[in-house]
Design a protein around this motif. Structure first.
Motif, short mmCIF file in Angstrom:
data_model
loop_
_atom_site.label_atom_id
_atom_site.label_comp_id
_atom_site.label_asym_id
_atom_site.label_seq_id
_atom_site.Cartn_x
_atom_site.Cartn_y
_atom_site.Cartn_z
N ALA A 201 0.85 -1.19 0.00
CA ALA A 201 0.00 0.00 0.00
C ALA A 201 0.89 1.24 0.00
O ALA A 201 1.88 1.31 0.72
N MET A 202 0.51 2.19 -0.84
CA MET A 202 1.24 3.46 -0.92
C MET A 202 0.27 4.61 -0.74
O MET A 202 -0.86 4.56 -1.23
N TYR B 83 -2.71 3.88 -12.36
CA TYR B 83 -1.32 3.72 -12.79
C TYR B 83 -0.40 3.40 -11.61
O TYR B 83 0.48 2.55 -11.73
N GLN B 84 -0.59 4.09 -10.49
CA GLN B 84 0.30 3.83 -9.35
C GLN B 84 0.08 2.42 -8.81
O GLN B 84 1.04 1.71 -8.50
N SER B 85 -1.17 1.99 -8.69
CA SER B 85 -1.44 0.63 -8.21
C SER B 85 -0.93 -0.41 -9.20
O SER B 85 -0.42 -1.46 -8.79
N ALA B 86 -1.03 -0.12 -10.49
CA ALA B 86 -0.50 -1.03 -11.51
C ALA B 86 1.02 -1.10 -11.40
O ALA B 86 1.61 -2.18 -11.57
N PHE B 87 1.67 0.02 -11.08
CA PHE B 87 3.11 0.01 -10.89
C PHE B 87 3.49 -0.89 -9.71
O PHE B 87 4.42 -1.67 -9.80
N LEU C 146 -4.34 -6.61 -3.44
CA LEU C 146 -3.41 -6.25 -2.37
C LEU C 146 -2.43 -5.16 -2.80
O LEU C 146 -1.63 -4.71 -1.98
N CYS C 147 -2.48 -4.73 -4.03
CA CYS C 147 -1.61 -3.65 -4.53
C CYS C 147 -2.46 -2.38 -4.56
O CYS C 147 -3.27 -2.17 -5.46
N ILE C 148 -2.28 -1.56 -3.53
CA ILE C 148 -3.24 -0.49 -3.23
C ILE C 148 -2.56 0.87 -3.22
O ILE C 148 -1.46 1.03 -2.69
#
Length: 112
Positions: free
Chosen positions: A24-25, A41-45, A65-67
Protein backbone atom coordinates in the motif's frame (compact mmCIF):
# COMPACT_ATOMS: atom_id res chain seq x y z
CA UNK A 1 16.07 3.61 -11.50
CA UNK A 2 12.67 4.11 -9.93
CA UNK A 3 12.37 4.31 -6.16
CA UNK A 4 9.84 2.00 -4.54
CA UNK A 5 9.03 2.79 -0.91
CA UNK A 6 5.56 1.57 0.08
CA UNK A 7 4.05 2.46 3.45
CA UNK A 8 2.82 -1.12 4.05
CA UNK A 9 3.75 -4.56 2.78
CA UNK A 10 0.80 -6.94 2.63
CA UNK A 11 0.53 -10.72 2.37
CA UNK A 12 -2.03 -13.47 2.63
CA UNK A 13 -2.30 -17.21 2.08
CA UNK A 14 -4.98 -18.48 -0.29
CA UNK A 15 -7.22 -21.47 0.30
CA UNK A 16 -4.81 -23.51 -1.81
CA UNK A 17 -1.82 -22.48 0.36
CA UNK A 18 -0.33 -20.05 -2.17
CA UNK A 19 1.34 -16.92 -0.85
CA UNK A 20 0.00 -13.65 -2.30
CA UNK A 21 1.68 -10.32 -1.66
CA UNK A 22 0.98 -6.64 -2.17
CA UNK A 23 1.83 -3.18 -0.91
CA UNK A 24 0.00 0.00 0.00
CA UNK A 25 1.24 3.46 -0.92
CA UNK A 26 -0.11 6.82 0.18
CA UNK A 27 -0.66 9.52 -2.43
CA UNK A 28 -1.52 13.16 -1.83
CA UNK A 29 -2.69 15.32 -4.75
CA UNK A 30 -2.15 18.86 -3.38
CA UNK A 31 -5.48 19.48 -1.68
CA UNK A 32 -7.72 17.75 -4.22
CA UNK A 33 -8.93 14.18 -4.66
CA UNK A 34 -6.61 11.83 -6.52
CA UNK A 35 -7.76 11.10 -10.07
CA UNK A 36 -8.87 7.56 -10.81
CA UNK A 37 -6.37 7.36 -13.69
CA UNK A 38 -3.36 8.34 -11.56
CA UNK A 39 -4.41 5.91 -8.83
CA UNK A 40 -4.80 3.11 -11.39
CA UNK A 41 -1.32 3.72 -12.79
CA UNK A 42 0.30 3.83 -9.35
CA UNK A 43 -1.44 0.63 -8.21
CA UNK A 44 -0.50 -1.03 -11.51
CA UNK A 45 3.11 0.01 -10.89
CA UNK A 46 3.02 -1.60 -7.44
CA UNK A 47 1.65 -4.82 -8.96
CA UNK A 48 4.22 -4.86 -11.78
CA UNK A 49 7.13 -4.03 -9.49
CA UNK A 50 6.23 -6.81 -7.05
CA UNK A 51 5.86 -9.22 -9.96
CA UNK A 52 9.49 -8.50 -10.92
CA UNK A 53 10.85 -8.06 -7.37
CA UNK A 54 8.73 -9.94 -4.81
CA UNK A 55 9.68 -9.29 -1.19
CA UNK A 56 8.94 -12.94 -0.35
CA UNK A 57 10.34 -15.90 -2.24
CA UNK A 58 7.74 -18.02 -4.09
CA UNK A 59 5.05 -15.36 -3.64
CA UNK A 60 3.16 -13.56 -6.37
CA UNK A 61 1.38 -10.21 -6.27
CA UNK A 62 -2.39 -9.99 -6.07
CA UNK A 63 -4.18 -7.05 -7.66
CA UNK A 64 -6.45 -6.50 -4.66
CA UNK A 65 -3.41 -6.25 -2.37
CA UNK A 66 -1.61 -3.65 -4.53
CA UNK A 67 -3.24 -0.49 -3.23
CA UNK A 68 -2.90 3.27 -3.61
CA UNK A 69 -4.58 5.23 -0.82
CA UNK A 70 -5.71 8.80 -1.52
CA UNK A 71 -4.56 10.73 1.55
CA UNK A 72 -7.10 13.50 0.81
CA UNK A 73 -10.24 11.34 0.71
CA UNK A 74 -9.13 8.03 2.23
CA UNK A 75 -10.20 6.15 -0.89
CA UNK A 76 -8.25 2.95 -1.59
CA UNK A 77 -7.60 1.94 -5.20
CA UNK A 78 -6.61 -1.63 -5.99
CA UNK A 79 -4.61 -2.46 -9.10
CA UNK A 80 -6.83 -2.63 -12.19
CA UNK A 81 -7.34 -5.74 -14.27
CA UNK A 82 -5.06 -4.35 -17.00
CA UNK A 83 -2.15 -3.81 -14.58
CA UNK A 84 0.38 -5.77 -16.63
CA UNK A 85 -0.42 -3.70 -19.72
CA UNK A 86 -0.15 -0.41 -17.81
CA UNK A 87 3.16 -1.49 -16.25
CA UNK A 88 4.56 -2.34 -19.70
CA UNK A 89 3.43 1.06 -20.97
CA UNK A 90 5.25 2.78 -18.09
CA UNK A 91 8.39 0.70 -18.72
CA UNK A 92 8.32 1.63 -22.41
CA UNK A 93 7.93 5.33 -21.58
CA UNK A 94 10.87 5.16 -19.16
CA UNK A 95 13.01 3.39 -21.76
CA UNK A 96 12.20 6.08 -24.33
CA UNK A 97 13.11 8.86 -21.89
CA UNK A 98 16.34 7.11 -20.87
CA UNK A 99 17.31 6.68 -24.53
CA UNK A 100 16.78 10.37 -25.31
CA UNK A 101 18.03 11.82 -22.02
CA UNK A 102 21.69 12.30 -23.08
CA UNK A 103 20.57 14.44 -26.06
CA UNK A 104 18.39 16.80 -24.00
CA UNK A 105 20.13 20.04 -23.16
CA UNK A 106 19.61 21.21 -19.57
CA UNK A 107 17.90 24.58 -19.08
CA UNK A 108 20.08 27.62 -18.36
CA UNK A 109 21.57 27.67 -14.83
CA UNK A 110 20.44 24.10 -14.16
CA UNK A 111 22.35 22.09 -11.60
CA UNK A 112 22.16 18.39 -12.45
Amino acid sequence: VVAFAPELLLARITRTNKRRIGAAMLRYAKGKPLSDEVAAYQSAFVHGYLDLHPFEEHASPEQKLCITIDAQTGTAYGAPTNSKYLFKEMAAACATIAERWPNIKPPPNAIL
